[in-house]
Structure formats: C-alpha cells, structure tokens
Motif scaffolding. Structure first.
Motif, PDB file in Angstrom:
ATOM      1  N   ALA A  75       1.065  -1.435   0.036  1.00  0.00           N
ATOM      2  CA  ALA A  75       0.087   0.138  -0.204  1.00  0.00           C
ATOM      3  C   ALA A  75       0.369   1.526   0.112  1.00  0.00           C
ATOM      4  CB  ALA A  75      -1.163   0.252   0.898  1.00  0.00           C
ATOM      5  N   SER A  76       2.166   0.667   0.807  1.00  0.00           N
ATOM      6  CA  SER A  76       2.779   2.618   1.032  1.00  0.00           C
ATOM      7  C   SER A  76       3.340   2.799  -0.232  1.00  0.00           C
ATOM      8  CB  SER A  76       4.057   2.097   1.882  1.00  0.00           C
ATOM      9  OG  SER A  76       3.163   1.525   3.409  1.00  0.00           O
ATOM     10  N   GLY A  77       3.821   1.593  -1.010  1.00  0.00           N
ATOM     11  CA  GLY A  77       4.502   1.445  -2.414  1.00  0.00           C
ATOM     12  C   GLY A  77       3.160   1.755  -3.633  1.00  0.00           C
TER      13      GLY A  77
ATOM     14  N   LYS B 258      -1.021   6.102 -13.958  1.00  0.00           N
ATOM     15  CA  LYS B 258      -2.884   6.618 -13.319  1.00  0.00           C
ATOM     16  C   LYS B 258      -3.452   5.328 -13.835  1.00  0.00           C
ATOM     17  CE  LYS B 258      -1.687  11.165 -15.764  1.00  0.00           C
ATOM     18  NZ  LYS B 258      -0.598  11.745 -16.515  1.00  0.00           N
ATOM     19  N   GLU B 259      -2.850   4.201 -14.515  1.00  0.00           N
ATOM     20  CA  GLU B 259      -3.911   3.811 -14.267  1.00  0.00           C
ATOM     21  C   GLU B 259      -3.510   2.164 -14.185  1.00  0.00           C
ATOM     22  OE1 GLU B 259      -6.584   5.402 -16.810  1.00  0.00           O
ATOM     23  OE2 GLU B 259      -5.285   4.353 -18.623  1.00  0.00           O
ATOM     24  N   VAL B 260      -4.302   1.273 -13.660  1.00  0.00           N
ATOM     25  CA  VAL B 260      -3.406  -0.289 -14.189  1.00  0.00           C
ATOM     26  C   VAL B 260      -4.766  -1.041 -15.041  1.00  0.00           C
ATOM     27  CG1 VAL B 260      -3.719  -2.871 -12.505  1.00  0.00           C
ATOM     28  CG2 VAL B 260      -2.491  -0.723 -11.348  1.00  0.00           C
TER      29      VAL B 260
ATOM     30  N   ALA C  50      -5.828   5.748  -8.427  1.00  0.00           N
ATOM     31  CA  ALA C  50      -6.257   5.985  -7.072  1.00  0.00           C
ATOM     32  C   ALA C  50      -7.277   5.093  -6.567  1.00  0.00           C
ATOM     33  CB  ALA C  50      -7.459   7.093  -7.550  1.00  0.00           C
ATOM     34  N   LEU C  51      -7.963   4.387  -7.580  1.00  0.00           N
ATOM     35  CA  LEU C  51      -9.032   2.907  -7.214  1.00  0.00           C
ATOM     36  C   LEU C  51      -8.187   2.133  -6.455  1.00  0.00           C
ATOM     37  CD1 LEU C  51     -11.887   2.230  -6.195  1.00  0.00           C
ATOM     38  CD2 LEU C  51     -11.681   1.228  -8.691  1.00  0.00           C
ATOM     39  N   VAL C  52      -6.744   1.781  -7.590  1.00  0.00           N
ATOM     40  CA  VAL C  52      -6.116   0.859  -6.991  1.00  0.00           C
ATOM     41  C   VAL C  52      -5.191   1.248  -5.856  1.00  0.00           C
ATOM     42  CG1 VAL C  52      -3.562  -0.360  -7.265  1.00  0.00           C
ATOM     43  CG2 VAL C  52      -5.537   0.013  -9.116  1.00  0.00           C
ATOM     44  N   ALA C  53      -4.998   2.260  -5.343  1.00  0.00           N
ATOM     45  CA  ALA C  53      -4.741   3.070  -3.831  1.00  0.00           C
ATOM     46  C   ALA C  53      -5.452   2.553  -2.884  1.00  0.00           C
ATOM     47  CB  ALA C  53      -3.880   4.427  -3.950  1.00  0.00           C
ATOM     48  N   LEU C  54      -6.863   3.078  -3.424  1.00  0.00           N
ATOM     49  CA  LEU C  54      -7.444   3.051  -2.101  1.00  0.00           C
ATOM     50  C   LEU C  54      -8.091   1.074  -2.045  1.00  0.00           C
ATOM     51  CD1 LEU C  54     -10.482   5.418  -1.738  1.00  0.00           C
ATOM     52  CD2 LEU C  54     -11.307   2.611  -2.323  1.00  0.00           C
TER      53      LEU C  54
ATOM     54  N   LEU D 207      -8.232  10.827   1.076  1.00  0.00           N
ATOM     55  CA  LEU D 207      -7.789  11.075  -0.092  1.00  0.00           C
ATOM     56  C   LEU D 207      -7.612  10.194  -1.996  1.00  0.00           C
ATOM     57  CD1 LEU D 207      -4.551  12.322   2.089  1.00  0.00           C
ATOM     58  CD2 LEU D 207      -5.906  13.797   1.461  1.00  0.00           C
ATOM     59  N   CYS D 208      -7.188   9.314  -1.211  1.00  0.00           N
ATOM     60  CA  CYS D 208      -7.556   8.592  -2.546  1.00  0.00           C
ATOM     61  C   CYS D 208      -8.555   9.306  -3.077  1.00  0.00           C
ATOM     62  CB  CYS D 208      -7.770   6.934  -2.717  1.00  0.00           C
ATOM     63  SG  CYS D 208      -5.795   6.308  -1.425  1.00  0.00           S
ATOM     64  N   LEU D 209      -9.503   9.003  -2.818  1.00  0.00           N
ATOM     65  CA  LEU D 209     -11.540   9.021  -2.941  1.00  0.00           C
ATOM     66  C   LEU D 209     -11.368  10.347  -3.700  1.00  0.00           C
ATOM     67  CD1 LEU D 209     -13.612   7.110  -2.585  1.00  0.00           C
ATOM     68  CD2 LEU D 209     -14.580   8.464  -0.874  1.00  0.00           C
TER      69      LEU D 209
END
Ligand code: SF4
Ligand code: SF4
Ligand code: SF4
Lengths: 246, 305
Positions: free
Chosen positions: B151-153, B164-166, B172-176, B261-263
């Motif tokens: 998650a930190s990474g 920008k995306e996977v 942002a959703l991936v991080a969330l 923040l991710c949201l």
C-alpha cells in the motif's frame, strides 16, 4: 552455526532443581555471579549497584511463588531459574550471527560473546527468561552450565560441578547427564516425578524440576499446650530459688 | 514488549521503501530518466536504507552487524539482512541504468520485485516465528506487513503522476483498494490476537512453574527488588493502558485520511500528487500501529513476573 547440532553424543548435561528443598537463600545466585563474572566471557556487570535503582546481568535468579490449594493454606515455593539447555532451543536457531550455539558433545547452550551483535532476539525467543543482555558489554549473557568448571582439571574433583550446585546449602541443585537413564540425576527425576517447565512451548528442556513433596495437612486449630510447672524440689529447686533471689 | 523507536522506525520505513522498490521493479510508469527518476530512486532507496540503518541502532554491537549475514540457513533475522542487501544491490544496478540511460531492465526489475517482497516477508517473520509472543506468532502477521508495504509503495509510485491506471482502473482506485485491504487485514489480525493469548495456548504461571497441580500460583516476590533486562524488555506494560485510543488514532491517520484522499483523487480532478499526502498520513498511522504491535504484545516470560 546456529542450526541445532545434528550429530550428538546423546549426552545431555543439565541441572535437576528440587523445589521441595530450595530454601530461597539466593546462595546459588551469588556464587553463580561470583564465578561467572571472572570466568567465561565478559564480567557480569551491575549499574548503580549501591544506588537507588540497581540493575545488572545475572545467569540465575530465584523467584518466590505462593501456591494456594483449594482446601489448604497457601504454601511458599522458592523457584530457582537458569537456562534449561533445551534440546530444541529456539534461542539458538533465531540467532543471526552464529554466536548462539548448542554443543553436540554435551548439549550445553552457549554464546560466543565475540560474535554476538547484541540484537536480543535470542532473549525474545526464550520463553523462560534465561538470557539477559549485559548492560555494560552489550552482549548476551546466559548460564554456561559452568563449562569452565565441569571439565577443569585444575580444580579439585569435588569442585568440578557448577558453582550453583557446589554452593547450595540445601542440596536443591543437582548436576549430571540427563541423557543417561542410569545417571543419579535421571534416577532422581524418575523417582520424584521431575517435570518440564512450559512443555507446551515445545523447547524440550533438559533441566528438570522436582515438585514439592505433599505437605502434611496442617491442624485446623492449634493444639493446647501445657507449660510444665518447674519442679522446685531437690538441688535444682534450691538453685532455682537461690538464683531468683539474687 | 518494549516498543523500541529504532525498531518501529525500521519496520515501517523499510517496509515503505521496499514496497516502493517492488512497484519500481514491476515497471510501473514513473519519470523516464534523469532528475525525476533520480528523485524516485532516492525516495525508495532512502526509505529502505534509512530503515535498515535505524535497525542497527537497536544493536549492542552495530560494528559487528556484518556477522548477521552468516546464518541465513536457520535465522530469519539473518535472511532479512541478506535479502535486504541483495535487493539493494540489484536496485543499485537498476537505478544506474534508469537514471543515466533511461533503461529499466525487466530482468533486474523482476529480481527487484521478488527481492523486495521477500525482504518484507523476512522482516515480518522475525516476529511471526516467535512462539513466545502469541500475538506475533500469527499467519496474518506477515500478510499485514506485506500489504502495508505494498500500500505504501502504490501510494508513493502513484503520487509521481506518471502511473495513471492499471488496465483501465484508475491508480487512485488501486491505491484505495491497497490501503483498504491492508487495514482489513490488520483488523482481522487485531480480532485474531484478542483471543490468541498465552492462556489460550495453555501457558500460565501454573505451567511456567509446573506448580499448577498443587493450586493457584501467584508471584510472591520477584528475584530482585528492582527491574532487570527481562522486565524492561519483555514485561513492558505502559502501552496497554491507552491501546484503544491509540488504535483509533492509527486508524484515523493510517486508514481514514489516506482513503479519503484516494477518494478525492478518484472523484475530483485533483492531481495524483495528492497521493503523496495520503502516503505521509499512512506512514504516521503505521508508526502508531507498529508501536502498538510491540507495546501490546505479551511475552511468555511475563508469566514469571
Ligand atoms: S532456557 Fe531459554 S536460553 Fe536456555 S536453551 Fe532454553 S530457550 Fe535457550
Ligand atoms: S543477541 Fe547475540 S546471541 Fe542473541 S541472537 Fe543476537 S547475536 Fe545471537
Ligand atoms: S550452572 Fe553455572 S552459570 Fe549456570 S546457573 Fe549454575 S552457577 Fe550459574
């Protein structure tokens, strides 16, 4: 090498500690420190030894427990504790440097202090609290089973036992080969129902503890005691009266 | 257990560093070369190295630390050291090609990814292997460490704005999901360790002394009137008093804020750089979480004291 030894002689030197006879005098604690501060490895240091907050490293400590049976008064059990030289010693396998090791020839668990980085992981791995970091030398200290006494030809034969065993006035500590079923210590263990501490930890301790023998039930009320009247006849009577008058 | 700052800093920081290194190894889009790549390398390597250096402050003899590389056959602490150094060496090669030539070798990248994951796993196993501390000796312990590192990474890698995306899922959703999964694991861990006590594993003053067959065992007198290494190191009790409040603080800093923040990044047009803030907050939350990991842990030796 901090893997446990694969080749062993079957010899398992260790202690048998008698909880029935230990009087909690701490003589073994003192003699252990006395011998080992000048023997194997760095001295066993103390900080603030004469101050308000003394701390230091000890290889052997006596705890005192109160045990309360359901139907009898509480009893006090003094409880000496030093390294149990476990067969499956977790303190050895966690060591990253090889400083901690178990000897194949007699099962003694030792620390090579020159290799120890003082990470403390071995003390975390020991369930019994048998390892303490020296506050001055910053290396791990533990019971050596007095390896520098038991094989020491320069000592008279009766002194070639651990310092704690030699000094115990109650003979509550016994030393010998627990791997040999015919040794005195093994017979003692068999006879008295010697036990392992925290067997559920899976360390397979070599040292055994002899449980306190059953107490004779205490009388519920103290018996009435009669004081004997002094016989005031004869020579002793005369002496008694004369001395009284003086 | 005594929560030593050096060890808390070590596990959190190197976890984040190796988490970022794992992302780099996966080849996620980051600055292509030059100064941008250099900054990314500096942050990832810096965090990992700072953590490792801090861990040596915990040692009585840091000058002998090199000896810890020798016992990798039996010791997790040794394995951790070996894996960390190996991974950092791989990273040094990888970073050289990337910063100076804009080449990100995928072969080195795979090694970097595997090395980073293995290092974090080994760090967790130093604790998870110890039967003497039931709460650490849990399968979820390494899972938590790994998920927090990842998650930190993800937050760090995403905050550069290049990744920008996977597939078609926004970063942002991936991080969330990554942050959420890590905390779900932590909640499961908290739940699991609440019942997995020394007593639940059959250890008590009764078994510790072997005297349970007579009656109830209670310590009457400690061996010495003062403290000792064992009571200071392993019978630490201060932390447990405020445990619940601290859990709330760690959840707020480590979960609520980063997730929010991710949201925000996900639903507004806020820049991905905002994920850096989420990372800082996560790190702060993890310091509290890691403090509790130590302070709340009960060691078998406490049964004698
Ligand atoms: S008593 Fe502790 S220090 Fe001694 S061998 Fe067993 S685990 Fe190791
Ligand atoms: S403190 Fe010393 S003996 Fe113990 S695990 Fe660390 S290096 Fe080995
Ligand atoms: S065997 Fe030696 S080192 Fe071990 S407790 Fe006895 S006196 Fe101390």
């Amino acid at each position: 090498m901090t893997s446990l030894p694969t080749e062993t002689t079957g010899k398992k030197l260790g202690l048998v500690i008698d909880l029935d006879t230990c009087v909690g005098c701490h003589a073994c604690v003192v003699n252990c420190k006395e011998w080992n501060t000048g023997g194997y490895g760095a001295p066993l240091s103390d900080l603030d030894a004469y101050g308000a907050d003394p701390v230091g490293s000890w290889l052997n400590r006596i705890h005192t427990f109160e045990v309360t049976p359901e139907d009898a008064p509480a009893q006090i059990v003094h409880f000496p504790k030093s390294c149990l030289h476990c067969d499956d010693a977790p303190c050895v396998t966690v060591c990253p440097t090889g400083a901690s090791y178990k000897r194949g020839e007699d099962g003694i668990v030792l620390v090579d202090e020159d290799m120890c980085i003082g990470c403390g992981l071995c003390a975390w791995a020991c369930p019994y609290g048998a390892r303490e970091m020296d506050p001055v030398e910053n290396v791990m200290k533990k019971c050596t089973l007095c390896v520098d006494r038991i094989y020491n030809d320069n000592l008279p034969e009766e002194d070639r036992v651990p310092a704690c065993v030699r000094t115990c006035p109650a003979e509550a500590r016994h030393f010998g080969d627990l791997g040999d079923p015919n040794s005195d210590v093994s017979k003692l263990v068999a006879e008295r129902g010697g036990m392992d501490l925290m067997p559920e930890q899976g360390t397979k301790p070599v040292n055994k503890y002899l449980p306190p023998r059953p107490k004779t039930a205490a009388a519920v009320e103290p018996k009435e005691t009669k004081t004997k009247k002094l016989d005031s006849k004869g020579f002793l009577g005369w002496l008694d009266k004369t001395l009284e008058k003086l | 257990m005594h929560p030593a700052l050096s060890v808390i800093f070590f596990t959190v920081t190197s976890g984040a560093g190796f988490g970022f290194l794992a992302m780099i190894g996966l080849g996620v889009p980051l600055p292509e070369s030059g100064i941008g790549a250099f900054v990314a390398c500096l942050i990832a390597g810096g965090l990992a190295v700072a953590g490792l250096i801090s861990s040596t402050f915990h040692l009585g003899h840091p000058e002998r630390a090199w000896r810890a590389f020798s016992q990798w056959r039996s010791s997790w602490l040794s394995r951790e050291g070996v894996l960390a150094v190996f991974t950092l060496l791989v990273f040094a090669l990888y970073a050289f090609g990337w910063v100076f030539y804009g080449v990100r070798s995928s072969a080195l990248g795979i090694l970097l990814f595997l090395g980073s994951v293995a290092t974090v796993f080994a760090t967790a196993m130093i604790y998870a292997q110890l039967k003497t501390v039931p709460s650490w000796n849990n399968t979820l312990t390494p899972v938590c460490y790994l998920l927090f590192a990842l998650a930190s990474g993800v937050l760090l890698a995403g905050s550069f704005g290049f990744w920008k995306e996977v597939g078609s899922i926004s970063i942002a959703l991936v991080a969330l999901v990554a942050v959420g999964a890590a905390w779900v694991c932590k909640l499961l861990w908290w739940n699991s360790v609440a019942n997995d006590t020394l007593a639940a594993r059959g250890s008590s003053p009764d078994t510790a002394t072997g005297l349970g067959f007579i009656g109830k065992v209670r310590l009457l007198e400690k061996p010495h009137s003062g403290e000792n290494y064992l009571t200071k190191e392993m019978v630490h009790q201060v932390g447990r008093k405020h445990a619940n409040k601290l859990r709330m603080i760690s959840l707020f800093l480590g979960a609520i804020i980063p997730l929010a923040l991710c949201l925000i990044v996900l639903v507004t047009s806020a820049p991905n750089h905002l994920l850096a803030l989420a990372f800082v907050s996560l790190l702060a939350g993890l310091f509290v979480e890691r403090w509790l990991f130590f302070a709340e842990a009960k060691h078998a030796v406490s049964l004698y004291y």
